[in-house]
Write a protein that holds these residues in place. Structure first.
Motif, PDB file in Angstrom:
ATOM      1  N   TYR A  21      60.283   8.457 -35.549  1.00  0.00           N
ATOM      2  CA  TYR A  21      61.747   8.433 -35.489  1.00  0.00           C
ATOM      3  C   TYR A  21      62.349   9.710 -36.067  1.00  0.00           C
ATOM      4  N   GLY A  22      61.563  10.400 -36.869  1.00  0.00           N
ATOM      5  CA  GLY A  22      62.031  11.681 -37.384  1.00  0.00           C
ATOM      6  C   GLY A  22      62.370  12.673 -36.278  1.00  0.00           C
ATOM      7  N   LEU A  23      61.679  12.581 -35.139  1.00  0.00           N
ATOM      8  CA  LEU A  23      61.983  13.457 -34.006  1.00  0.00           C
ATOM      9  C   LEU A  23      63.370  13.147 -33.436  1.00  0.00           C
ATOM     10  N   ILE A  24      63.718  11.870 -33.407  1.00  0.00           N
ATOM     11  CA  ILE A  24      65.052  11.470 -32.933  1.00  0.00           C
ATOM     12  C   ILE A  24      66.113  11.960 -33.912  1.00  0.00           C
ATOM     13  N   ARG A  25      65.857  11.834 -35.190  1.00  0.00           N
ATOM     14  CA  ARG A  25      66.802  12.341 -36.187  1.00  0.00           C
ATOM     15  C   ARG A  25      67.037  13.836 -35.985  1.00  0.00           C
ATOM     16  N   ILE A  74      58.508  18.968 -36.784  1.00  0.00           N
ATOM     17  CA  ILE A  74      57.274  18.788 -36.025  1.00  0.00           C
ATOM     18  C   ILE A  74      56.636  17.472 -36.438  1.00  0.00           C
ATOM     19  N   ALA A  75      56.179  16.688 -35.439  1.00  0.00           N
ATOM     20  CA  ALA A  75      55.536  15.405 -35.715  1.00  0.00           C
ATOM     21  C   ALA A  75      54.191  15.335 -35.005  1.00  0.00           C
ATOM     22  N   ASN A  76      53.277  14.572 -35.594  1.00  0.00           N
ATOM     23  CA  ASN A  76      51.977  14.346 -34.959  1.00  0.00           C
ATOM     24  C   ASN A  76      51.951  13.026 -34.197  1.00  0.00           C
ATOM     25  N   LYS A  77      53.066  12.293 -34.240  1.00  0.00           N
ATOM     26  CA  LYS A  77      53.171  11.038 -33.497  1.00  0.00           C
ATOM     27  C   LYS A  77      54.406  11.082 -32.596  1.00  0.00           C
ATOM     28  N   GLU A  78      54.208  10.760 -31.333  1.00  0.00           N
ATOM     29  CA  GLU A  78      55.289  10.894 -30.350  1.00  0.00           C
ATOM     30  C   GLU A  78      56.455   9.967 -30.638  1.00  0.00           C
ATOM     31  N   ASN A  79      56.156   8.794 -31.225  1.00  0.00           N
ATOM     32  CA  ASN A  79      57.217   7.810 -31.492  1.00  0.00           C
ATOM     33  C   ASN A  79      57.814   7.955 -32.884  1.00  0.00           C
ATOM     34  N   GLY A 127      56.599  12.617 -45.273  1.00  0.00           N
ATOM     35  CA  GLY A 127      55.863  11.514 -44.670  1.00  0.00           C
ATOM     36  C   GLY A 127      54.954  11.981 -43.557  1.00  0.00           C
ATOM     37  N   PHE A 128      54.347  13.146 -43.727  1.00  0.00           N
ATOM     38  CA  PHE A 128      53.381  13.666 -42.750  1.00  0.00           C
ATOM     39  C   PHE A 128      52.008  13.137 -43.142  1.00  0.00           C
ATOM     40  N   MET A 129      51.530  12.148 -42.371  1.00  0.00           N
ATOM     41  CA  MET A 129      50.356  11.381 -42.789  1.00  0.00           C
ATOM     42  C   MET A 129      49.059  11.986 -42.268  1.00  0.00           C
ATOM     43  N   SER A 158      55.675  12.092 -39.743  1.00  0.00           N
ATOM     44  CA  SER A 158      54.838  11.205 -38.934  1.00  0.00           C
ATOM     45  C   SER A 158      55.558   9.918 -38.566  1.00  0.00           C
ATOM     46  N   GLY A 159      56.646   9.616 -39.273  1.00  0.00           N
ATOM     47  CA  GLY A 159      57.279   8.317 -39.080  1.00  0.00           C
ATOM     48  C   GLY A 159      58.784   8.350 -39.073  1.00  0.00           C
ATOM     49  N   ASP A 160      59.365   7.484 -39.906  1.00  0.00           N
ATOM     50  CA  ASP A 160      60.808   7.231 -39.885  1.00  0.00           C
ATOM     51  C   ASP A 160      61.663   8.462 -40.194  1.00  0.00           C
ATOM     52  N   GLY A 161      61.211   9.279 -41.124  1.00  0.00           N
ATOM     53  CA  GLY A 161      61.957  10.494 -41.445  1.00  0.00           C
ATOM     54  C   GLY A 161      63.181  10.260 -42.310  1.00  0.00           C
ATOM     55  N   SER A 162      63.142   9.251 -43.184  1.00  0.00           N
ATOM     56  CA  SER A 162      64.312   8.999 -44.033  1.00  0.00           C
ATOM     57  C   SER A 162      64.531  10.142 -45.029  1.00  0.00           C
ATOM     58  N   ASN A 163      63.467  10.729 -45.530  1.00  0.00           N
ATOM     59  CA  ASN A 163      63.633  11.879 -46.417  1.00  0.00           C
ATOM     60  C   ASN A 163      64.138  13.096 -45.656  1.00  0.00           C
TER      61      ASN A 163
END
Length: 218
Positions: free
Chosen positions: A48-52, A41-46, A94-96, A15-20
């Motif tokens: 950062y895990g998607l960029i990673r 897969i993310a539930n939020k378009e922004n 971090g999937f919230m 859902s977020g940064d994707g550090s893990n």
């Protein structure tokens, strides 16, 4: 690393940064995990895990939970997308979102989560501030199998950090995250090596049932 077991396929939800997520990507690239991330897969378009994911040439998928009228409808769509990849393991990094029982049962014994507390303490949110407010002397993180009970699945591994005087929740959270980035890839490596499984609602490593607090070193 042993190659006796076939390489496992992994789908990661963020859902977020994707550090893990990044920590797991790095361990795979170093040959320390006998697996391959086949989708993020993310539930939020922004997120950062998607960029990673894109930077590592991993398929990155955004499924907006706000586009669905119910949690059940969203989880059904999420399930369809995951099943298109036929993964061996689902990693919640971090999937919230609280997942429906139907979704969780569909991936029984194949889904891991990391939670920022020493479970069973402090299920849910705001774990760092809750630990400080309770006057705890230590805090940490837990990797566990996912079951329908929120943050209630069998623990595989925990890592502890001391709580220092005058420390605020943000400082404590960062120290816990440092531990998370070490322990989550390790647990994923156990699963991908065929060493870790869930049986009778218990976590088992090398065919031995782990304690309620998970694997203990020493």
């Amino acid at each position: 690393m042993s190659k006796l077991t076939p390489e496992k396929s992994i789908v990661v939800l963020v859902s977020g940064d994707g550090s893990n997520l990044q920590a797991i990507i790095d361990q795979i690239s170093q040959g320390k995990i006998n697996g391959k991330i086949i989708a993020v897969i993310a539930n939020k378009e922004n997120a950062y895990g998607l960029i990673r994911a894109k930077e590592s040439n991993i398929p990155a998928i955004f499924i907006d939970h706000k586009s669905f009228t119910s949690r059940e409808d969203y989880d059904a769509e999420l399930m369809n997308n995951i099943d298109n990849f036929s993964p061996d393991l689902i990693v919640l990094a971090g999937f919230m979102r609280i997942l429906t029982s139907e979704f969780v049962e569909h991936y029984h014994g194949r889904m891991l989560n990391i939670h920022p507390s020493l479970l069973p303490k402090y299920k849910g949110l705001d774990t760092h501030q809750r630990a400080i407010a309770a006057g705890d002397r230590e805090h940490g993180a837990s990797v566990h199998f996912v079951t329908p009970e929120l943050d209630g699945g069998p623990v595989v591994l925990q890592s502890k950090v001391p709580i220092f005087e005058q420390q605020d929740a943000d400082e404590l959270a960062e120290r816990v995250k440092q531990q998370e980035r070490q322990m989550y890839p390790l647990v994923v490596s156990w699963f991908c090596a065929g060493r870790l499984k869930m049986a009778n609602n218990k976590a088992m490593l090398d065919d031995k049932v782990l304690s309620e607090m998970g694997y203990a070193i020493g």
